[in-house]
Design a protein around this motif. Structure first.
Motif, PDB file in Angstrom:
ATOM      1  N   ALA A 147       0.836  -1.206   0.000  1.00 58.09           N
ATOM      2  CA  ALA A 147       0.000   0.000   0.000  1.00 58.09           C
ATOM      3  C   ALA A 147       0.870   1.255   0.000  1.00 58.09           C
ATOM      4  CB  ALA A 147      -0.923  -0.005   1.212  1.00 58.09           C
ATOM      5  N   TYR A 148       1.981   1.188   0.746  1.00 52.42           N
ATOM      6  CA  TYR A 148       2.920   2.316   0.748  1.00 52.42           C
ATOM      7  C   TYR A 148       3.530   2.513  -0.635  1.00 52.42           C
ATOM      8  CZ  TYR A 148       7.557   4.398   1.139  1.00 52.42           C
ATOM      9  OH  TYR A 148       8.683   5.139   0.916  1.00 52.42           O
ATOM     10  N   PHE A 149       3.949   1.406  -1.262  1.00 52.00           N
ATOM     11  CA  PHE A 149       4.511   1.503  -2.616  1.00 52.00           C
ATOM     12  C   PHE A 149       3.486   2.090  -3.595  1.00 52.00           C
ATOM     13  CE2 PHE A 149       7.593  -2.213  -1.661  1.00 52.00           C
ATOM     14  CZ  PHE A 149       8.531  -1.310  -1.182  1.00 52.00           C
ATOM     15  N   ALA A 150       2.217   1.681  -3.444  1.00 50.66           N
ATOM     16  CA  ALA A 150       1.165   2.209  -4.318  1.00 50.66           C
ATOM     17  C   ALA A 150       0.988   3.712  -4.118  1.00 50.66           C
ATOM     18  CB  ALA A 150      -0.156   1.479  -4.044  1.00 50.66           C
ATOM     19  N   THR A 151       1.042   4.146  -2.857  1.00 46.79           N
ATOM     20  CA  THR A 151       0.916   5.580  -2.569  1.00 46.79           C
ATOM     21  C   THR A 151       2.111   6.346  -3.114  1.00 46.79           C
ATOM     22  OG1 THR A 151      -0.218   4.966  -0.523  1.00 46.79           O
ATOM     23  CG2 THR A 151       0.455   7.248  -0.744  1.00 46.79           C
ATOM     24  N   GLU A 152       3.280   5.727  -3.058  1.00 43.39           N
ATOM     25  CA  GLU A 152       4.485   6.354  -3.601  1.00 43.39           C
ATOM     26  C   GLU A 152       4.360   6.538  -5.117  1.00 43.39           C
ATOM     27  OE1 GLU A 152       9.070   5.863  -2.259  1.00 43.39           O
ATOM     28  OE2 GLU A 152       8.190   4.103  -3.207  1.00 43.39           O
ATOM     29  N   GLU A 153       3.794   5.531  -5.799  1.00 43.84           N
ATOM     30  CA  GLU A 153       3.573   5.660  -7.239  1.00 43.84           C
ATOM     31  C   GLU A 153       2.525   6.722  -7.542  1.00 43.84           C
ATOM     32  OE1 GLU A 153       5.306   4.378  -9.607  1.00 43.84           O
ATOM     33  OE2 GLU A 153       6.550   3.128  -8.302  1.00 43.84           O
ATOM     34  N   ARG A 275       4.922   2.984 -16.045  1.00 43.96           N
ATOM     35  CA  ARG A 275       4.073   4.145 -15.746  1.00 43.96           C
ATOM     36  C   ARG A 275       3.605   4.087 -14.296  1.00 43.96           C
ATOM     37  NH1 ARG A 275       0.206   6.395 -20.117  1.00 43.96           N
ATOM     38  NH2 ARG A 275      -1.216   6.294 -18.347  1.00 43.96           N
ATOM     39  N   PRO A 276       3.547   5.216 -13.606  1.00 47.07           N
ATOM     40  CA  PRO A 276       3.185   5.181 -12.185  1.00 47.07           C
ATOM     41  C   PRO A 276       1.764   4.693 -11.922  1.00 47.07           C
ATOM     42  CG  PRO A 276       3.362   7.444 -12.982  1.00 47.07           C
ATOM     43  CD  PRO A 276       3.931   6.568 -14.045  1.00 47.07           C
ATOM     44  N   ASP A 277       0.814   4.976 -12.839  1.00 47.21           N
ATOM     45  CA  ASP A 277      -0.548   4.506 -12.598  1.00 47.21           C
ATOM     46  C   ASP A 277      -0.637   2.988 -12.691  1.00 47.21           C
ATOM     47  OD1 ASP A 277       0.040   4.639 -15.298  1.00 47.21           O
ATOM     48  OD2 ASP A 277      -1.968   5.276 -15.915  1.00 47.21           O
ATOM     49  N   ILE A 278       0.137   2.394 -13.616  1.00 45.88           N
ATOM     50  CA  ILE A 278       0.152   0.933 -13.727  1.00 45.88           C
ATOM     51  C   ILE A 278       0.904   0.312 -12.554  1.00 45.88           C
ATOM     52  CG2 ILE A 278       0.981  -0.999 -15.136  1.00 45.88           C
ATOM     53  CD1 ILE A 278       0.386   0.626 -17.594  1.00 45.88           C
ATOM     54  N   MET A 279       2.015   0.918 -12.161  1.00 50.49           N
ATOM     55  CA  MET A 279       2.756   0.426 -11.000  1.00 50.49           C
ATOM     56  C   MET A 279       1.902   0.510  -9.736  1.00 50.49           C
ATOM     57  SD  MET A 279       5.827  -0.573 -11.914  1.00 50.49           S
ATOM     58  CE  MET A 279       6.794  -0.469 -10.414  1.00 50.49           C
ATOM     59  N   GLN A 280       1.125   1.569  -9.612  1.00 51.78           N
ATOM     60  CA  GLN A 280       0.239   1.709  -8.457  1.00 51.78           C
ATOM     61  C   GLN A 280      -0.789   0.581  -8.432  1.00 51.78           C
ATOM     62  OE1 GLN A 280      -2.008   5.356  -8.451  1.00 51.78           O
ATOM     63  NE2 GLN A 280      -3.026   4.922  -6.514  1.00 51.78           N
ATOM     64  N   ALA A 281      -1.412   0.314  -9.565  1.00 52.66           N
ATOM     65  CA  ALA A 281      -2.402  -0.764  -9.637  1.00 52.66           C
ATOM     66  C   ALA A 281      -1.758  -2.121  -9.348  1.00 52.66           C
ATOM     67  CB  ALA A 281      -3.060  -0.769 -11.009  1.00 52.66           C
ATOM     68  N   GLU A 282      -0.507  -2.316  -9.797  1.00 53.56           N
ATOM     69  CA  GLU A 282       0.186  -3.577  -9.539  1.00 53.56           C
ATOM     70  C   GLU A 282       0.443  -3.767  -8.055  1.00 53.56           C
ATOM     71  OE1 GLU A 282       4.457  -5.752 -10.585  1.00 53.56           O
ATOM     72  OE2 GLU A 282       3.780  -4.034 -11.775  1.00 53.56           O
ATOM     73  N   HIS A 283       0.879  -2.723  -7.370  1.00 51.53           N
ATOM     74  CA  HIS A 283       1.123  -2.830  -5.922  1.00 51.53           C
ATOM     75  C   HIS A 283      -0.183  -3.061  -5.162  1.00 51.53           C
ATOM     76  CE1 HIS A 283       5.382  -2.084  -5.991  1.00 51.53           C
ATOM     77  NE2 HIS A 283       5.235  -0.940  -6.624  1.00 51.53           N
ATOM     78  N   GLN A 284      -1.261  -2.456  -5.625  1.00 57.04           N
ATOM     79  CA  GLN A 284      -2.550  -2.702  -4.976  1.00 57.04           C
ATOM     80  C   GLN A 284      -2.987  -4.142  -5.162  1.00 57.04           C
ATOM     81  OE1 GLN A 284      -4.775   0.386  -6.953  1.00 57.04           O
ATOM     82  NE2 GLN A 284      -4.432   1.879  -5.323  1.00 57.04           N
ATOM     83  N   LEU A 285      -2.683  -4.740  -6.304  1.00 50.17           N
ATOM     84  CA  LEU A 285      -2.983  -6.151  -6.534  1.00 50.17           C
ATOM     85  C   LEU A 285      -2.146  -7.035  -5.617  1.00 50.17           C
ATOM     86  CD1 LEU A 285      -4.439  -8.341  -8.125  1.00 50.17           C
ATOM     87  CD2 LEU A 285      -2.705  -8.127  -9.919  1.00 50.17           C
ATOM     88  N   VAL A 358      -9.114  -6.494 -11.770  1.00 48.85           N
ATOM     89  CA  VAL A 358      -9.881  -5.776 -12.798  1.00 48.85           C
ATOM     90  C   VAL A 358      -9.373  -4.339 -12.920  1.00 48.85           C
ATOM     91  CG1 VAL A 358     -12.173  -4.898 -13.395  1.00 48.85           C
ATOM     92  CG2 VAL A 358     -11.926  -7.223 -12.523  1.00 48.85           C
ATOM     93  N   GLU A 359      -9.064  -3.708 -11.787  1.00 51.32           N
ATOM     94  CA  GLU A 359      -8.525  -2.332 -11.815  1.00 51.32           C
ATOM     95  C   GLU A 359      -7.190  -2.292 -12.546  1.00 51.32           C
ATOM     96  OE1 GLU A 359      -9.603   0.617 -11.016  1.00 51.32           O
ATOM     97  OE2 GLU A 359     -11.559  -0.059 -10.298  1.00 51.32           O
ATOM     98  N   TYR A 360      -6.363  -3.301 -12.313  1.00 51.02           N
ATOM     99  CA  TYR A 360      -5.069  -3.365 -13.002  1.00 51.02           C
ATOM    100  C   TYR A 360      -5.276  -3.507 -14.510  1.00 51.02           C
ATOM    101  CZ  TYR A 360      -0.431  -4.984 -14.397  1.00 51.02           C
ATOM    102  OH  TYR A 360       0.780  -5.115 -15.020  1.00 51.02           O
TER     103      TYR A 360
END
Length: 454
Positions: A147-153, A275-285, A358-360
């Protein structure tokens, strides 16, 4: 020396042998995107993700505005605070994996009526620890870390978008300033035409119709200029809001240039994965995978250990020299009946993992579409600019011919006014195309991963 019960030894050894019940890989099916974004054959393309924005934007005035925005923008500061908050939350989750040590001291007064009959001092310490045999605490920590990594992205995404938004707002204002300069030149031409026809009307060389048409053209350009002034003020307000400062002005520049992006040959769609939006979705997954491990661990026993040491004395001076009392309490908790709560929590965790998948997928496909659209627009704008410049050249030639025809008597002054209006309209269209081209290049720069590095 006080010896701990023998059961403590195997328990401590078991501490290092915990297992994780989280799935190793997500079993969410992700619909693939096409393998390539571009089929360009250009061999001189640069790696856009390594291209810093200071190099890409070679306008000192724009670079200064981006610096101010990065230092003052409220959205960026808020994103940084959210990232810091998430990191602290990870620290809280991580701390649960270590022993909790607490100390306590007390004084016990006893008496009868208003007379004190006894006094007792106590001091001690308690250690409690949960053995993470099935990875519950480990996965809680792992979930918070992702979650921290996702917020960082997300913060990185805000940073890159801010760079692009400042650049686009700056280019918008510069284009409007150029349109205003074009309108001023055209207004001077119309004013000269009105003066000329007014003199011709007095001498009989011009008709009253010529005079009214010249006057109408001048009034029309004045209306256009007021609209452009409004547009310039609104563009400047947008830039002020992004920079979060109001003590600057934008000086017109003659040439607006950015590096024209040369797309690498056979650009793979895997380039989007940074891309940060894709990296964020990946960390959330990944975080949702860890949450499944937490839910699975709830079906298994929980083993904890609590130990304490304490001293007590009726005299404060003898508090540390008296007998030491110790307490050692291993505890095993096993879920027996909770009305299906654990199973429901596991099903919820699995559903949330599916949602994250699905979000990813949605983010990945949206990114592919965005870049694909920008590439099409880049090619289209390039062709339109070339054609519009050619069209402007023909309109300028037509203006010259109408002026020559008027002097020779083969054309009316109305022909000159029409030609001037066509040149003005074509110049405004050309500036709008230039504005769209600049916005497209900036968007493409960020969409392909540029803008994060300076």
């Amino acid at each position: 020396m006080t010896k701990l019960p023998f059961i403590a030894i195997p328990l401590i050894v078991m501490l290092t042998g915990c297992i994780s019940l989280a799935p190793q890989n997500s079993d969410v099916a992700i619909a693939p995107v096409p393998e390539y974004l571009s089929q360009s054959s250009d061999k001189t393309a640069v790696n856009i993700s390594n291209l810093g924005w200071r190099h890409y934007f070679n306008d000192p005035q724009l670079v200064n505005l981006i610096d101010m925005a990065l230092a003052n923008n409220s959205d960026l500061r808020l994103a940084a605070l959210k990232t810091l908050e998430s990191y602290k939350q990870y620290g809280v989750a991580q701390s649960d994996r270590y022993p909790l040590v607490t100390g306590q001291s007390s004084v016990d007064y006893a008496g009868q009526n208003h007379t004190e009959t006894s006094k007792k001092y106590s001091i001690g310490a308690t250690v409690s620890f949960e053995f993470d045999l099935f990875g519950r605490l480990k996965n809680l920590s792992e979930s918070q870390l992702e979650a921290y990594f996702a917020t960082e992205e997300a913060q990185r995404n805000v940073y890159m978008l801010l760079v692009s938004q400042v650049a686009q707002a700056y280019f918008n204002e510069q284009i409007v300033l150029q349109k205003l300069a074009t309108a001023d030149r055209q207004m001077a031409n119309y004013q000269q035409a009105l003066t000329f026809t007014q003199a011709g009307l007095a001498s009989g060389e011009s008709s009253y119709l010529d005079y009214q048409q010249a006057k109408g053209m001048l009034e029309s350009i004045k209306v256009s200029r007021v609209e452009l002034q409004q547009e310039q003020q609104l563009a400047h307000h947008t830039l002020q809001n992004l920079v979060n400062r109001y003590d600057f002005t934008v000086k017109p520049v003659d040439a607006l240039q950015v590096i024209t992006l040369t797309i690498p040959p056979n650009l793979p769609s895997s380039a989007l994965l940074t891309r940060p939006d894709i990296m964020q979705a990946e960390h959330q997954l990944k975080a949702s995978n860890a949450d499944i491990g937490v839910a699975r661990a709830a079906f298994f026993p929980s083993i904890s250990l609590t130990g304490s040491l304490s001293n007590s004395s009726t005299e404060l001076s003898d508090l540390l020299s008296g007998a030491t009392l110790w307490d050692f309490v291993p505890k095993i908790s096993l879920p027996i009946f909770n009305a299906g709560q654990n199973q429901l929590n596991l099903e919820i965790a699995n559903i949330r993992q599916q949602q994250a998948g699905v979000e990813y997928e949605k983010t990945l496909h949206a990114a592919f579409k965005e870049v694909a659209d920008l590439l099409v627009l880049a090619q289209s704008y390039g062709q339109q600019l070339t054609l519009q410049q050619q069209y402007l050249a023909t309109q300028q030639t037509a203006l010259t011919l109408s002026q020559e025809g008027y002097l020779s008597g083969s054309a009316s002054y109305l022909d000159i006014l029409d030609a001037q209006r066509n040149v003005f309209s074509t110049e405004l269209t050309l500036l709008t195309l230039k504005q769209n081209t600049l916005a497209n290049q900036v968007s493409l720069f960020v969409a392909l991963g540029g803008g994060w590095q300076e």
